[in-house]
Design an enzyme around this catalytic site. Structure first.
Site, short mmCIF file in Angstrom:
data_model
loop_
_atom_site.label_atom_id
_atom_site.label_comp_id
_atom_site.label_asym_id
_atom_site.label_seq_id
_atom_site.Cartn_x
_atom_site.Cartn_y
_atom_site.Cartn_z
N ALA A 59 2.48 -14.81 1.20
CA ALA A 59 1.26 -15.35 1.80
C ALA A 59 1.11 -14.91 3.26
O ALA A 59 2.10 -14.60 3.93
CB ALA A 59 1.30 -16.88 1.73
N PRO A 60 -0.13 -14.91 3.76
CA PRO A 60 -0.39 -14.51 5.15
C PRO A 60 -0.40 -15.72 6.10
O PRO A 60 -0.21 -16.86 5.66
CB PRO A 60 -1.78 -13.90 5.06
CG PRO A 60 -2.46 -14.75 4.02
CD PRO A 60 -1.39 -15.19 3.06
N TRP A 61 -0.66 -15.46 7.38
CA TRP A 61 -0.57 -16.51 8.39
C TRP A 61 -1.90 -17.18 8.72
O TRP A 61 -1.94 -18.10 9.51
CB TRP A 61 0.01 -15.95 9.70
CG TRP A 61 -0.56 -14.62 10.13
CD1 TRP A 61 0.06 -13.40 10.03
CD2 TRP A 61 -1.86 -14.35 10.69
NE1 TRP A 61 -0.78 -12.41 10.49
CE2 TRP A 61 -1.96 -12.96 10.91
CE3 TRP A 61 -2.96 -15.17 11.03
CZ2 TRP A 61 -3.11 -12.35 11.44
CZ3 TRP A 61 -4.10 -14.56 11.56
CH2 TRP A 61 -4.16 -13.17 11.76
N LYS A 74 7.01 -16.75 -0.25
CA LYS A 74 7.39 -16.31 1.10
C LYS A 74 6.17 -16.41 2.00
O LYS A 74 5.24 -15.61 1.88
CB LYS A 74 7.90 -14.87 1.10
CG LYS A 74 8.59 -14.53 2.42
CD LYS A 74 8.68 -13.06 2.70
CE LYS A 74 7.46 -12.51 3.38
NZ LYS A 74 7.13 -13.11 4.69
N PRO A 75 6.17 -17.40 2.91
CA PRO A 75 5.05 -17.45 3.86
C PRO A 75 5.24 -16.39 4.94
O PRO A 75 6.30 -15.75 5.02
CB PRO A 75 5.18 -18.86 4.47
CG PRO A 75 6.59 -19.28 4.24
CD PRO A 75 7.15 -18.47 3.11
N GLU A 83 6.18 -14.99 8.50
CA GLU A 83 7.24 -15.40 9.43
C GLU A 83 6.68 -16.27 10.56
O GLU A 83 7.35 -17.16 11.06
CB GLU A 83 7.91 -14.18 10.07
CG GLU A 83 8.47 -13.16 9.13
CD GLU A 83 7.46 -12.09 8.71
OE1 GLU A 83 6.41 -12.46 8.15
OE2 GLU A 83 7.74 -10.91 8.91
N SER A 102 -2.86 -8.18 3.83
CA SER A 102 -3.67 -7.01 4.16
C SER A 102 -3.63 -5.99 3.02
O SER A 102 -2.68 -5.94 2.22
CB SER A 102 -3.16 -6.38 5.44
OG SER A 102 -1.82 -5.94 5.24
N ALA A 140 -3.18 -2.85 3.37
CA ALA A 140 -2.09 -1.88 3.60
C ALA A 140 -0.79 -2.40 3.00
O ALA A 140 -0.10 -1.66 2.27
CB ALA A 140 -1.93 -1.64 5.10
N CYS A 152 -10.51 -14.00 5.69
CA CYS A 152 -10.78 -12.79 4.90
C CYS A 152 -12.22 -12.75 4.42
O CYS A 152 -12.72 -11.68 4.06
CB CYS A 152 -9.81 -12.72 3.72
SG CYS A 152 -9.73 -14.26 2.82
N GLU A 190 -11.29 -3.95 9.04
CA GLU A 190 -11.11 -5.40 9.13
C GLU A 190 -10.52 -5.72 10.50
O GLU A 190 -9.40 -5.27 10.81
CB GLU A 190 -10.18 -5.89 8.02
CG GLU A 190 -10.08 -7.41 8.01
CD GLU A 190 -9.16 -7.93 6.92
OE1 GLU A 190 -8.07 -7.37 6.74
OE2 GLU A 190 -9.54 -8.92 6.27
P1 NAD Z 1 0.07 -8.93 6.14
O1 NAD Z 1 -0.32 -8.07 5.01
O2 NAD Z 1 0.57 -8.28 7.38
O3 NAD Z 1 1.24 -9.93 5.70
C1 NAD Z 1 1.06 -10.78 4.58
C2 NAD Z 1 2.44 -11.19 4.09
O4 NAD Z 1 3.11 -10.04 3.59
C3 NAD Z 1 3.37 -11.81 5.14
O5 NAD Z 1 4.09 -12.88 4.54
C4 NAD Z 1 4.31 -10.67 5.47
O6 NAD Z 1 5.58 -11.10 5.91
C5 NAD Z 1 4.42 -9.99 4.12
N1 NAD Z 1 4.83 -8.59 4.17
C6 NAD Z 1 4.69 -7.70 5.18
N2 NAD Z 1 5.21 -6.51 4.83
C7 NAD Z 1 5.69 -6.65 3.57
C8 NAD Z 1 6.33 -5.77 2.65
N3 NAD Z 1 6.60 -4.50 2.97
N4 NAD Z 1 6.67 -6.25 1.44
C9 NAD Z 1 6.40 -7.53 1.09
N5 NAD Z 1 5.81 -8.41 1.93
C10 NAD Z 1 5.44 -7.97 3.14
O7 NAD Z 1 -1.18 -9.88 6.41
P2 NAD Z 1 -1.35 -10.96 7.56
O8 NAD Z 1 -1.55 -10.20 8.83
O9 NAD Z 1 -0.27 -11.99 7.47
O10 NAD Z 1 -2.72 -11.68 7.10
C11 NAD Z 1 -3.96 -11.15 7.32
C12 NAD Z 1 -4.46 -10.38 6.11
O11 NAD Z 1 -4.49 -11.22 4.96
C13 NAD Z 1 -5.88 -9.89 6.28
O12 NAD Z 1 -5.98 -8.58 5.80
C14 NAD Z 1 -6.69 -10.84 5.39
O13 NAD Z 1 -7.91 -10.33 4.93
C15 NAD Z 1 -5.74 -11.09 4.28
N6 NAD Z 1 -6.10 -12.30 3.57
C16 NAD Z 1 -6.71 -12.18 2.34
C17 NAD Z 1 -7.10 -13.32 1.63
C18 NAD Z 1 -7.77 -13.22 0.31
O14 NAD Z 1 -7.93 -14.24 -0.33
N7 NAD Z 1 -8.16 -12.04 -0.16
C19 NAD Z 1 -6.85 -14.58 2.18
C20 NAD Z 1 -6.24 -14.67 3.43
C21 NAD Z 1 -5.86 -13.51 4.11
#
Ligand code: NAD
Length: 501
Positions: free
Chosen positions: A158-160, A184-185, A187, A238, A240, A293, A389
């Site tokens: 999950a993201p932050w 895994k939330p 960090e 994200s 990516a 998002c 974004e």
């Molecule tokens: P992020 O992709 O950087 O991180 C998301 C999660 O992935 C974090 O828990 C991070 O620790 C983990 N992560 C990072 N690298 C990883 C890897 N190599 N393998 C496995 N896990 C990994 O995103 P963020 O910056 O935390 O959140 C913002 C993003 O989330 C934005 O792009 C937003 O649009 C997206 N988002 C989408 C929705 C949706 O419903 N579509 C909802 C909320 C947020």
């Protein structure tokens, strides 16, 4: 009014929740949760190691037969108690969420926390309503029916930006359908996911059904996705990182659900209620400081309304109050971190070379990661500020002439998570809902979500659904069971093998 949440005391036992109890991480690497409004430390904890992920997956695997074997009614009862525990702790959850994210307290009290409680109550009910085709004699000689079965141990990431709601969206449909889960939330924001899991245990959901590992993406995250005992990966984050997660999940042949980035268009036709559109655009762009998002990020305004729209949005943005998240008058909190603020400022600063920053575009003085509401015009459709974004309080406005052009521009990014169209004309509204390629299209509003309806993306915004009973398509697998009704040893179809013998 100030913050009442003491992270250090609460998580003195550690920030991993495995098998129904808190324990410390064993990676040897520490992470500090920082209040982005003040820059002060909230909690310093040891990140999860891959061994902690293994322990959490083992706990989930051990809990699976009991939880999957419980009746839907038993799971539902436990989840109703879960919703009640969350409701008792609503204020505590709101404080923790505001503290770790910098969200205004009125947002966490009125949106994040009640939304999560409602989601929990919804899935408590939905646990008893798994859908399938009716049993029947479809071949004539057999009775067929489907069993809808849990997938197994789910690994979620999950993201932050909405830590509590994201934990809920991942955990609830999974456990309602009889799976067990390791989440895994991010960090940066582990507090409310841990509190959510604790409430599940306190409600009588068995140990090991809900586990939280608070680790880094590259090691704990990737280890969870690739784990051989994890049957499914559900990722929100994200695009990516989603690509990387998809590579690992695909190489280990896992079921995959991806909720990725967005760049929601906001299309204002020339017959729209201008006051409604202006208020909708500012609220839709600034909610959660734009770290949403589905936030309104690109407003396309039909030429006759364009100048008035820009002027009124700029005026309204200037009235939004930035400040201490625990002040009930604060409308806009900081971004999640100074790094995120610098990232947002970088997009805006680069845009100055090719577009006009009408208002905002600066950070107020102070220790917080604040950034002023920002309105940009004059950008080309293919420019970075329109296509990427940004995840900050930034709205770009562009004009359009024909309806076709407005809808084409709305579809012209890689993303497809959400969109809105503003019009009083039912035919225009209908056309927008058909032609915009996004998982959600609002008419004359932007942002509201409800537990009963699905949330999920088209295109590079991912696939699969959170919330609603549609999410059970991700978290269950359907088995066809077929009984022969004839009791005949030599069936007609055997002729294809045995001929006339
Ligand atoms: P992020 O992709 O950087 O991180 C998301 C999660 O992935 C974090 O828990 C991070 O620790 C983990 N992560 C990072 N690298 C990883 C890897 N190599 N393998 C496995 N896990 C990994 O995103 P963020 O910056 O935390 O959140 C913002 C993003 O989330 C934005 O792009 C937003 O649009 C997206 N988002 C989408 C929705 C949706 O419903 N579509 C909802 C909320 C947020």
């Amino acid at each position: 009014m100030g913050n009442s949440f003491q992270g250090l005391d609460r998580f003195a036992a550690g920030a991993q929740y495995i098998g129904g109890r808190l324990r410390p991480g064993t990676s040897g690497r520490r992470h500090t949760v920082v209040d982005p409004a003040t820059g002060r430390d909230v909690l310093d904890y040891v990140l999860a190691s891959t061994a902690d992920v293994d322990a959490a997956v083992a706990a989930a695997r051990d809990a699976l037969p009991g939880w999957a074997g419980a009746t839907p009614g038993e799971r539902s009862d436990a989840m109703h108690r879960f919703a009640a525990r969350l409701a008792e702790r609503a204020e505590d959850l709101a404080h923790a969420e505001s503290l770790q994210c910098g969200k205004p307290i009125k947002l966490t009290r009125e949106f994040d926390v009640p939304g999560t409680i409602d989601n929990t109550a919804f899935f408590a009910g939905a646990a008893r309503h798994l859908q399938g085709q009716s049993a029947g004699e479809y071949s004539g000689d057999h009775t067929s029916y489907v069993r809808r079965e849990p997938v197994g141990v789910v690994g979620s990431i999950a993201p932050w930006n909405y830590p509590l709601q994201m934990a809920a969206w991942k955990i609830l449909p999974a456990i309602a359908a009889g799976n067990t889960i390791v989440l895994k939330p991010a960090e940066l924001t582990p507090l409310t996911s841990l509190m959510f899991a604790q409430a599940a245990t306190d409600a009588g959901i068995p140990d090991g059904v809900v586990n939280i590992v608070t680790g880094a993406g590259r090691d704990a995250g990737e280890h969870l996705v690739g784990h051989p005992d994890v049957a499914m990966t559900s990722f929100t984050g994200s695009t990516a990182v989603g690509r990387r997660v998809a590579e690992i999940a695909t190489s280990t042949v896992k079921r995959l659900h991806l909720e990725l980035g967005g760049k929601a268009p906001f299309v204002v036709f020339d017959d729209a209620d201008l006051e409604a559109a202006v208020h909708g655009a500012v609220a839709g762009a600034l909610i959660n400081t734009g770290q949403d998002c589905t936030a309104a990020t690109r407003a396309y305004v039909q030429r006759p309304l364009y100048d008035a729209f820009v002027e009124q949005v700029a005026d309204l943005m200037a009235t939004v109050r930035t400040g201490d998240p625990f002040d009930e008058d604060t409308d806009l909190g900081p971004l999640i971190s100074h790094a995120q603020r610098d990232r947002v400022a970088g997009f805006v600063d680069r845009a100055r070379g090719y577009a006009t920053v009408v208002t905002g575009g600066t950070a107020p003085l102070g220790d917080g990661a604040h950034y002023r509401p920002t309105l940009i015009t004059g950008a080309a459709q293919d420019s970075e500020i329109v296509q990427a974004e940004i995840f900050g309080p930034v709205l770009v406005v562009l004009p359009f002439d024909s309806d076709e052009e407005g809808l084409a521009l709305a579809n012209d990014t890689p993303y497809g998570l959400a969109a809105s169209a503003w019009t009083r004309d039912v035919y225009r509204a209908g056309r927008a809902t058909r032609e915009i390629k996004a998982g959600c299209v609002w008419i004359n509003d932007h942002i509201p979500i409800i537990s009963e309806m699905p949330h999920g993306g088209y295109k590079a915004s991912g696939f699969g659904k959170d919330m609603s009973t549609y999410s059970f398509e991700e978290y269950t697998q359907v088995k066809h069971v077929m009984y022969d009704n004839t009791a005949v040893a030599r069936k007609d179809w055997h002729r294809t093998i045995f001929g006339d013998r």
